[in-house]
Write an enzyme that holds these catalytic residues in place. Structure first.
Site, PDB file in Angstrom:
ATOM      1  CB  ALA A  11      -0.910   0.000   1.230  1.00 42.65           C
ATOM      2  CE  LYS A  15      -0.480  -1.574  -4.926  1.00 48.01           C
ATOM      3  NZ  LYS A  15      -0.370  -0.647  -3.791  1.00 48.01           N
ATOM      4  CB  SER A  16      -1.628   3.574  -8.657  1.00 51.49           C
ATOM      5  OG  SER A  16      -2.392   2.527  -8.095  1.00 51.49           O
ATOM      6  CB  THR A  35     -11.346  -3.290  -9.912  1.00 52.19           C
ATOM      7  OG1 THR A  35     -10.356  -2.870  -8.966  1.00 52.19           O
ATOM      8  CG2 THR A  35     -10.688  -3.733 -11.208  1.00 52.19           C
ATOM      9  CG  HIS A  52      -6.406   6.146  -7.535  1.00 53.71           C
ATOM     10  ND1 HIS A  52      -5.549   5.237  -8.120  1.00 53.71           N
ATOM     11  CD2 HIS A  52      -6.204   6.034  -6.209  1.00 53.71           C
ATOM     12  CE1 HIS A  52      -4.866   4.608  -7.178  1.00 53.71           C
ATOM     13  NE2 HIS A  52      -5.251   5.082  -6.011  1.00 53.71           N
ATOM     14  CG  ASP A  85      -4.994   1.046  -9.778  1.00 48.96           C
ATOM     15  OD1 ASP A  85      -4.841   0.227  -8.851  1.00 48.96           O
ATOM     16  OD2 ASP A  85      -4.500   2.190  -9.753  1.00 48.96           O
TER      17      ASP A  85
END
Length: 193
Positions: A11, A15-16, A35, A52, A85
């Site tokens: 977390a 990574k995103s 998702t 995001h 993602d």
């Protein structure tokens, strides 16, 4: 042949952001596959989704796909990039489903990755680096995610690990583990009991 790229890590590791950088670098139309399921009653969750969304380029298309991920992946065109993602959030949407239903869903998704003509970048969480959850649903989530990430990693190239804000290309640094899928499935069923 799969054109999948896996980006995994803990977390808040970045990574995103790394997956978004990879997608932007492909110079293809990008569809961001979210998702997560919206929950207006969970203000903090809505803020995460909004963070995001604001970070993504405005010319990217966004699809909310909390369940039928395999169909979207399978039908994407060759001159396209999908950024999924995340796999952990997708799995969480299936925690109320029995093991047999999940195995079928997982198999359909893995098949879609090998059948698609599109470039697919997948973001996945690493949750199994800590203690074993003390409750059954937590163990189910951890085990399903760990197994899926391993299976996606086996058909992805490259596979990246993002930790502490740094990126490692595991495909260049490591060696894949080749396993007998029949034995793996049998041992997973034994663990679920």
């Amino acid at each position: 042949m799969s054109r999948a790229i896996l980006v995994t890590g803990p977390a808040r590791s970045g990574k995103s952001e790394w997956a978004e950088t990879l997608a932007e670098g492909m110079s293809l139309p990008v569809t961001y596959i979210a998702t997560a399921q919206r929950n207006p009653e969970d203000v903090e969750w809505q803020q995460r989704i909004e963070t995001h969304r604001q970070r993504r380029p405005t010319h990217w298309q966004t699809l909310e796909v909390p369940i039928d991920l395999a169909a979207i992946v399978r039908s994407a065109s060759a001159r396209h990039c999908l950024l999924v993602d995340s796999l952990g959030t997708w799995i969480a949407n299936f925690l109320d489903r029995d093991g047999e239903t999940w195995e079928k869903t997982e198999a359909e998704f893995l098949a879609s990755l090998t059948q698609t003509a599109a470039n697919v970048i997948l973001v996945a969480e690493e949750t199994g680096w800590g203690v074993i959850p003390a409750y059954p649903i937590g163990r189910t989530f951890r085990d399903r995610l760990g197994t899926l990430v391993r299976r996606v990693g086996a058909i992805s190239n490259p596979v990246y690990l993002v930790a502490g804000g740094h990126v490692l290309n595991l495909s260049a640094l490591g060696s894949p583990i080749h396993i007998d899928r029949g034995k793996l499935a049998q041992s997973e069923r034994t663990m679920d009991r």
